[in-house]
Design a protein around this motif. Structure first.
Motif, PDB file in Angstrom:
ATOM      1  N   SER A  40      21.126  29.683  33.245  1.00  9.80           N
ATOM      2  CA  SER A  40      21.739  31.000  33.058  1.00  9.80           C
ATOM      3  C   SER A  40      22.622  31.336  34.250  1.00  9.80           C
ATOM      4  CB  SER A  40      20.664  32.083  32.884  1.00  9.80           C
ATOM      5  OG  SER A  40      19.881  32.203  34.058  1.00  9.80           O
ATOM      6  N   ALA A  41      23.510  32.284  34.030  1.00  5.41           N
ATOM      7  CA  ALA A  41      24.399  32.745  35.095  1.00  5.41           C
ATOM      8  C   ALA A  41      24.751  34.201  34.839  1.00  5.41           C
ATOM      9  CB  ALA A  41      25.660  31.897  35.151  1.00  5.41           C
ATOM     10  N   LYS A  42      24.754  34.991  35.897  1.00  3.52           N
ATOM     11  CA  LYS A  42      25.181  36.385  35.799  1.00  3.52           C
ATOM     12  C   LYS A  42      26.620  36.486  36.280  1.00  3.52           C
ATOM     13  CE  LYS A  42      20.674  38.627  36.246  1.00  3.52           C
ATOM     14  NZ  LYS A  42      19.860  39.618  36.989  1.00  3.52           N
ATOM     15  N   VAL A  43      27.454  37.072  35.439  1.00  4.22           N
ATOM     16  CA  VAL A  43      28.876  37.166  35.761  1.00  4.22           C
ATOM     17  C   VAL A  43      29.365  38.585  35.490  1.00  4.22           C
ATOM     18  CG1 VAL A  43      29.346  34.734  35.306  1.00  4.22           C
ATOM     19  CG2 VAL A  43      29.491  36.381  33.444  1.00  4.22           C
ATOM     20  N   ALA A  44      30.380  38.974  36.222  1.00  3.25           N
ATOM     21  CA  ALA A  44      30.988  40.288  36.009  1.00  3.25           C
ATOM     22  C   ALA A  44      31.947  40.207  34.825  1.00  3.25           C
ATOM     23  CB  ALA A  44      31.732  40.733  37.261  1.00  3.25           C
ATOM     24  N   PRO A  45      31.864  41.122  33.874  1.00  2.00           N
ATOM     25  CA  PRO A  45      32.785  41.082  32.732  1.00  2.00           C
ATOM     26  C   PRO A  45      34.215  41.357  33.175  1.00  2.00           C
ATOM     27  CG  PRO A  45      31.541  43.133  32.741  1.00  2.00           C
ATOM     28  CD  PRO A  45      30.950  42.279  33.818  1.00  2.00           C
ATOM     29  N   ASP A  46      35.166  40.788  32.451  1.00  2.00           N
ATOM     30  CA  ASP A  46      36.572  41.042  32.763  1.00  2.00           C
ATOM     31  C   ASP A  46      37.380  41.426  31.527  1.00  2.00           C
ATOM     32  OD1 ASP A  46      36.690  38.617  31.456  1.00  2.00           O
ATOM     33  OD2 ASP A  46      37.388  37.477  33.189  1.00  2.00           O
ATOM     34  N   VAL A  47      36.695  41.680  30.407  1.00  2.00           N
ATOM     35  CA  VAL A  47      37.367  42.152  29.202  1.00  2.00           C
ATOM     36  C   VAL A  47      36.363  42.979  28.403  1.00  2.00           C
ATOM     37  CG1 VAL A  47      36.767  40.093  27.848  1.00  2.00           C
ATOM     38  CG2 VAL A  47      38.773  41.463  27.208  1.00  2.00           C
ATOM     39  N   ALA A  48      36.866  43.960  27.677  1.00  2.00           N
ATOM     40  CA  ALA A  48      35.986  44.823  26.887  1.00  2.00           C
ATOM     41  C   ALA A  48      36.679  45.200  25.586  1.00  2.00           C
ATOM     42  CB  ALA A  48      35.611  46.081  27.665  1.00  2.00           C
ATOM     43  N   TRP A  49      35.875  45.558  24.598  1.00  2.00           N
ATOM     44  CA  TRP A  49      36.380  46.058  23.324  1.00  2.00           C
ATOM     45  C   TRP A  49      35.715  47.399  23.033  1.00  2.00           C
ATOM     46  CZ3 TRP A  49      35.596  41.010  24.388  1.00  2.00           C
ATOM     47  CH2 TRP A  49      36.639  40.118  24.098  1.00  2.00           C
ATOM     48  N   ILE A  50      36.507  48.354  22.592  1.00  2.24           N
ATOM     49  CA  ILE A  50      36.010  49.683  22.243  1.00  2.24           C
ATOM     50  C   ILE A  50      36.260  49.912  20.757  1.00  2.24           C
ATOM     51  CG2 ILE A  50      36.116  52.152  22.764  1.00  2.24           C
ATOM     52  CD1 ILE A  50      37.617  51.407  25.342  1.00  2.24           C
TER      53      ILE A  50
END
Length: 233
Positions: A40-50
């Protein structure tokens, strides 16, 4: 063929049936162990959908549709002016349904509801709150389902697959050693994956004259799991 020979053939055939079935199913023919490997890896998101929805109600279907079209067009126009590209806005669902009124166990249609939901992709996460305010201020009746991801997900998953197989092999070697055996070769590897997507945190910032929506996304944990079977010697 005598009766005794016929019975003997039946017994031999019955004894061989499980082995033949196992061979047809691809079961290993030598000692084996099955285990799992994880990474596993924890990563910061860089895209989102609303998800942004506009709703209109009217007594006639055509009126509800026309009003809804005007409402969603106004929302999209405002988002476009705020810098959202047309290709970043996609229709998720559209519906027209009767609005019912229930009285004394009886129902009747008193109008119609038209809803149009679009998905808005946001590449600059710092602007999510501002875009929510733009959509809400231009006629959106519902804003929900903020979903985060990472653009390099495929690369991350490939790296995690390698690590998961390595983890599985360490487990298999430990199991084989405990049984006084050694791993001969890998017989089968199967992949499964899932990622835990965080729920966004909402809070209102009062630093400006008008309240603004502020969204604070958490990290995404991408998890990969493999199931593997190894043959022993």
């Amino acid at each position: 063929m005598t009766r005794s020979l016929f019975v003997a053939c039946l017994l031999v055939g019955a004894a061989m049936a499980p082995a033949a079935a196992a061979a047809q199913q691809g079961a290993p023919t030598s000692p084996s162990v099955s285990t799992e490997g994880r990474a596993s890896a924890k990563v910061a998101p860089d895209v989102a959908w609303i998800t942004v929805t506009a709703e209109a109600r009217a007594q006639r279907t055509a009126d509800a549709q026309r009003q809804n079209a005007a409402a969603i067009d106004a929302v999209k126009s405002s988002l476009r002016q705020a810098g959202v590209a047309d290709e970043a806005m996609k229709t998720l669902s559209y519906s027209v349904e009767p609005q019912m009124q229930y009285t004394d166990g009886k129902s009747k249609v008193i109008g119609y509801i038209a809803r149009h939901s679009i998905s808005v992709r946001v590449d600059d996460l710092a602007r999510i709150g501002a875009l929510i305010d733009v959509a809400g201020g231009s006629g959106a009746t519902s804003i929900s389902d903020i979903r985060y991801d990472v653009k390099a997900r495929a690369d991350i998953e490939r790296r995690l697959l390698t690590e998961a197989v390595q983890d599985g092999m360490r487990r298999a070697n430990a199991m084989a050693s405990g049984a006084g055996k050694e791993v001969l070769t890998i017989w089968r590897i199967e992949e499964s994956r899932f990622s835990t997507v965080p729920q966004p945190m909402y809070k209102v910032a009062m630093a400006r004259a008008e309240a603004a929506t502020e969204i604070s996304p958490n990290e995404i944990e991408i998890q990969v799991q493999v199931a593997l079977t190894v043959l022993l010697k």
